[in-house]
Motif scaffolding. Structure first.
Motif, short mmCIF file in Angstrom:
data_model
loop_
_atom_site.label_atom_id
_atom_site.label_comp_id
_atom_site.label_asym_id
_atom_site.label_seq_id
_atom_site.Cartn_x
_atom_site.Cartn_y
_atom_site.Cartn_z
N HIS A 78 0.70 -1.31 0.00
CA HIS A 78 0.53 0.08 -0.15
C HIS A 78 0.65 1.05 -0.53
CE1 HIS A 78 -4.02 2.69 0.68
NE2 HIS A 78 -4.55 1.60 0.56
N LEU A 113 -9.41 -5.48 3.93
CA LEU A 113 -8.32 -3.72 4.40
C LEU A 113 -9.19 -2.57 4.22
CD1 LEU A 113 -4.72 -3.24 1.16
CD2 LEU A 113 -6.55 -1.61 1.93
N LYS A 114 -9.95 -2.39 3.05
CA LYS A 114 -10.83 -1.03 3.10
C LYS A 114 -11.38 -0.92 4.26
CE LYS A 114 -11.96 0.16 -1.51
NZ LYS A 114 -11.34 1.16 -1.96
N PHE A 119 -6.17 3.76 6.34
CA PHE A 119 -5.58 5.20 5.66
C PHE A 119 -6.76 6.37 5.51
CE2 PHE A 119 -3.40 1.21 4.33
CZ PHE A 119 -1.83 1.59 4.81
N TRP A 120 -5.92 7.18 4.90
CA TRP A 120 -6.96 8.25 4.75
C TRP A 120 -6.91 8.62 3.68
CZ3 TRP A 120 -5.29 7.09 9.96
CH2 TRP A 120 -5.73 6.35 10.51
N PRO B 80 -14.04 6.83 9.45
CA PRO B 80 -13.44 5.63 8.87
C PRO B 80 -12.67 5.96 8.21
CG PRO B 80 -16.04 7.12 9.21
CD PRO B 80 -15.29 7.79 10.09
N VAL B 81 -12.31 4.71 7.81
CA VAL B 81 -10.64 4.68 7.02
C VAL B 81 -10.29 4.49 5.34
CG1 VAL B 81 -9.35 3.90 8.16
CG2 VAL B 81 -10.59 2.05 7.17
N THR B 82 -10.63 5.35 4.37
CA THR B 82 -11.01 5.31 3.58
C THR B 82 -9.43 5.27 2.07
OG1 THR B 82 -10.14 7.33 3.64
CG2 THR B 82 -12.55 7.33 3.51
N GLY B 83 -8.72 3.32 2.72
CA GLY B 83 -7.47 2.78 1.76
C GLY B 83 -8.74 2.52 0.84
N GLY B 84 -7.20 1.91 0.25
CA GLY B 84 -7.89 0.64 -0.58
C GLY B 84 -7.21 1.24 -1.72
#
Lengths: 136, 84
Positions: A78, A113-114, A119-120, B80-84
């Motif tokens: 990532h 993962l999402k 992560f932001w 709230p997370v926003t990865g990927g």
């Protein structure tokens, strides 16, 4: 294996490394997430994360995949920092003896993962900067 | 001492990324801590006013409002997370 990095990744090289020496693999499925600019509103995307927790969460996601499917190897890479439309964000890969487990696990890795990895995304565009809102 | 961390728009609103504080007495859960943080001034009131939109982690593990913070070394607040 999991990695968090600023640099880009080369999918071919990542897969070569994943399969090297593992002759029991019969199927490898990868997912690549990229920066999207669907409406001409995004000039850059900056990814922030929580160093320490990010790695713990990614390791947890990977371990959960191995608990659910018979996998020879998995990979999550990532990226963080400033990216532009078209750039790679994330790679997940799952290698198994057969395709069903590989397909399902590769999807599980990115879906889980999402929802869990810290992560932001912040999008920059002509109208300014805004934090991306989580999907409901 | 407990380290508090703020990420994404929570950090933008509080104006700080991290701080080390002595938790006041009577704070035993994440919800208690949010309630106290809201009283620390306009930035914190603003950051935590939509407290349903904020997630927390205690010692780098996802937490709930009723999670204990009694022995926590590190508590983080983020959207709230926003990865990927």
């Amino acid at each position: 294996m999991i990695r968090v990095q600023r640099d880009d990744f080369d999918i071919g090289k990542e897969i070569d490394a994943l399969r090297k020496g593992r002759t029991g693999i019969g199927a490898i499925v990868t997912f690549t997430g990229t920066v999207r600019d669907a409406h001409g509103e995004v000039t850059a995307m900056t990814l922030e994360h929580y160093p320490g927790m990010t790695e713990k969460e990614l390791a947890r996601v990977e371990a959960e995949a191995h608990a659910r499917w018979p996998l020879q190897a998995t990979l999550i890479v990532h990226r963080v920092g400033r990216l532009e439309p078209g750039d790679n964000i994330v790679l997940t890969a799952a290698a198994s003896a057969h395709r069903e487990a590989a397909f399902e696990a590769a999807r599980f890795l990115i879906d889980y993962l999402k929802t869990s990895a810290p992560f932001w995304k912040r999008e920059s565009g002509p109208a300014g900067d805004k934090w991306v809102e989580a999907a409901p | 001492m407990t380290r508090l961390l703020y990420f994404a728009w929570v950090k933008d609103k509080t104006g700080i990324a991290s701080e080390d504080i002595e938790l006041p007495g009577g704070i035993s859960t994440v919800a208690d801590l949010i309630g106290w943080l809201k009283t620390r001034g306009p930035e914190f009131t603003h950051a935590f006013e939509q407290d349903g939109a904020i997630r927390a982690a205690v010692d780098q593990t996802h937490a709930r409002l009723d999670t204990s913070v009694a022995d926590a070394k590190e508590i983080a607040f983020f959207p709230p997370v926003t990865g990927g």
